[in-house]
Scaffold this active site. Structure first.
Site, PDB file in Angstrom:
ATOM      1  N   TRP A  62       0.815  -1.223   0.000  1.00 19.08           N
ATOM      2  CA  TRP A  62       0.000   0.000   0.000  1.00 19.08           C
ATOM      3  C   TRP A  62       0.837   1.257   0.000  1.00 19.08           C
ATOM      4  CZ3 TRP A  62      -4.531  -0.384  -1.894  1.00 19.08           C
ATOM      5  CH2 TRP A  62      -5.249  -1.574  -1.751  1.00 19.08           C
ATOM      6  N   ASP A  85      -1.186   6.610   6.645  1.00 25.00           N
ATOM      7  CA  ASP A  85      -2.287   5.746   6.236  1.00 25.00           C
ATOM      8  C   ASP A  85      -2.509   4.720   7.347  1.00 25.00           C
ATOM      9  OD1 ASP A  85      -3.945   3.827   5.175  1.00 25.00           O
ATOM     10  OD2 ASP A  85      -2.755   3.454   3.376  1.00 25.00           O
ATOM     11  N   LYS A 144     -12.548  -1.556   7.559  1.00 22.55           N
ATOM     12  CA  LYS A 144     -11.892  -2.550   8.414  1.00 22.55           C
ATOM     13  C   LYS A 144     -12.378  -2.355   9.856  1.00 22.55           C
ATOM     14  CE  LYS A 144      -8.635  -1.830   4.896  1.00 22.55           C
ATOM     15  NZ  LYS A 144      -8.608  -3.050   4.174  1.00 22.55           N
TER      16      LYS A 144
HETATM   17  N1  PMP Z   1      -4.164   1.473   2.473  1.00 26.77           N
HETATM   18  C1  PMP Z   1      -4.262   0.344   3.199  1.00 26.77           C
HETATM   19  C2  PMP Z   1      -3.302   0.124   4.315  1.00 26.77           C
HETATM   20  C3  PMP Z   1      -5.254  -0.593   2.897  1.00 26.77           C
HETATM   21  O1  PMP Z   1      -5.355  -1.716   3.606  1.00 26.77           O
HETATM   22  C4  PMP Z   1      -6.152  -0.339   1.839  1.00 26.77           C
HETATM   23  C5  PMP Z   1      -7.274  -1.295   1.486  1.00 26.77           C
HETATM   24  N2  PMP Z   1      -7.099  -2.594   1.744  1.00 26.77           N
HETATM   25  C6  PMP Z   1      -5.992   0.835   1.115  1.00 26.77           C
HETATM   26  C7  PMP Z   1      -4.992   1.722   1.460  1.00 26.77           C
HETATM   27  C8  PMP Z   1      -6.915   1.159  -0.023  1.00 26.77           C
HETATM   28  O2  PMP Z   1      -8.146   1.458   0.485  1.00 26.77           O
HETATM   29  P1  PMP Z   1      -9.380   1.831  -0.427  1.00 26.77           P
HETATM   30  O3  PMP Z   1      -9.777   0.585  -1.133  1.00 26.77           O
HETATM   31  O4  PMP Z   1     -10.387   2.334   0.554  1.00 26.77           O
HETATM   32  O5  PMP Z   1      -8.944   2.892  -1.385  1.00 26.77           O
END
Ligand code: PMP
Length: 363
Positions: free
Chosen positions: A106, A176, A200
């Site tokens: 991520w 994040d 989550k």
């Molecule tokens: N950052 C992290 C740490 C994540 O776990 C996720 C989704 N699994 C995201 C970003 C992306 O999130 P979204 O699908 O809400 O854009």
């Protein structure tokens, strides 16, 4: 012959993920008629008098849970966490430089998504060691006049988590926290901006929470559209357009549930107990493998493999027969992953470990 479909007893999905049963039941009771209003929350005007206390209480309780200082604003946004990959530079870069730490999928994606902006630098990366250990804060290579440093507190796919809030003065830290927010107490003052997709530990998908120190609201690029502009959103109580109104209501119910359960200290205690139980079992065998450094083993997302990759498919089929859902690793890394967010009861982890023992003995 009719196929009998197995039903889920415990949901280990990474997100959208398990929600507290009590919250779902409360939403169910209120679904058609919220507090004698004669309407579902889904049907209410977001600017109406019925909806006002819903969003106000959600914010108030989030502030309580995180012990948010008054100089931090809470925004209820849309677009998911990845939309912040460009909203952060649009709102904060201010024609300067920024440094990014990569500790898994991520944060690497965040760094890549920021490349169209100039001045985006790499502060540290653990890609060469397959993200088995997060780059330590002391070794982050940032510039003293960076407009911000970005990192991810918990990498959901690789299962790598930082447990200390970084102690860096004078440069705002943007974090994040999608998959670890509300799993334990944090020191909010260590951060300039915190953001998280809701799906989550907060509620259903479609809502993104962003917490920003108010002195950081003045740096948006002039071309930033109003919906993407944190300051505009803040001045309009996250209602420059229609917010994810039902998502915010659900988040509010989850915040109530956490408060009623003893707040973040209670969440942390239970999350440590669950994670230890699972990691201790994994470590007690050669059959299951988790290579993450002890200091960075995620409490929320336990990624692991079986020594023989060929067994993964059988493992997953058997797990579903036992009512254990969502254990498949992310499509990019394979293997297995158990996401054990706040709403996962200890019994769920015990059921998982029981099944893992049984499967191991069979093979
Ligand atoms: N950052 C992290 C740490 C994540 O776990 C996720 C989704 N699994 C995201 C970003 C992306 O999130 P979204 O699908 O809400 O854009």
């Amino acid at each position: 012959m009719m196929m009998v479909k197995m039903s889920c007893k415990f949901n280990f999905s990474a997100g959208p993920a398990i929600l507290p049963k009590k919250v779902l039941l409360k939403a169910q009771t209120e679904l058609l008629n919220w507090q004698n209003s004669g309407m579902s929350v889904m049907e209410m005007s977001h600017r109406g008098k019925e909806y006002a206390p819903i969003i106000e209480n959600a914010e108030l309780n989030l502030r309580k849970l995180l012990n948010l200082p008054n100089n931090y604003k809470v925004l209820f946004l849309q677009g998911g966490a990845v939309t912040q990959n460009f909203m952060v530079p649009m709102n904060l870069l201010n024609s300067k430089t920024a440094s990014y730490v990569i500790s898994g999928y991520w944060s690497k994606r965040t760094f890549n998504d920021a490349q169209p902006f100039s001045g985006i630098n790499l502060a540290a990366s653990s890609e060469s060691i397959n993200y088995t250990k997060a780059p330590i804060v002391k070794k982050w290579d940032y510039k003293k006049d960076d407009s911000y440093i970005h990192f991810c507190l918990n990498e959901t796919i690789h299962g790598v988590e930082y447990f200390d809030d970084p102690n860096i003065k004078n440069i705002p830290i943007v974090c994040d926290m999608s998959s670890t927010i509300l799993s334990r107490s944090i020191n909010v003052s260590s951060y300039g901006v915190i953001y998280a997709g809701a799906q989550k530990n907060i509620g259903p998908a479609g809502l993104t929470i962003l917490i920003v120190r108010d002195d950081l609201l003045d740096f948006a690029d002039k071309k930033t559209p109003s919906t993407f502009n944190w300051k505009t959103q803040s001045e309009n109580n996250s209602m420059i357009n229609t917010p994810s109104s039902f998502g915010i209501y659900m988040a509010g119910l989850v915040f109530d549930w956490i408060l009623d359960s003893g707040g973040l200290q209670a969440m942390e205690k239970s999350n440590i107990k669950k994670a230890n139980y699972l990691y201790d079992f994994i470590d007690s065998t050669d059959f299951y493998i988790n290579n993450i450094d002890n200091q960075n083993r995620s409490r929320m997302n336990v990624s692991f493999t079986i020594h023989d990759n060929e067994l993964i498919a059988d493992f997953l089929t058997g797990a579903e027969k036992n009512g254990l859902f969502g254990l498949k690793g992310h499509r990019l890394v394979g293997g297995l992953r158990a996401s054990i967010y706040n709403a996962m009861p200890y019994d769920g982890v015990v059921a998982l470990v029981d099944y893992m023992k049984e499967f191991k003995d069979k093979y």
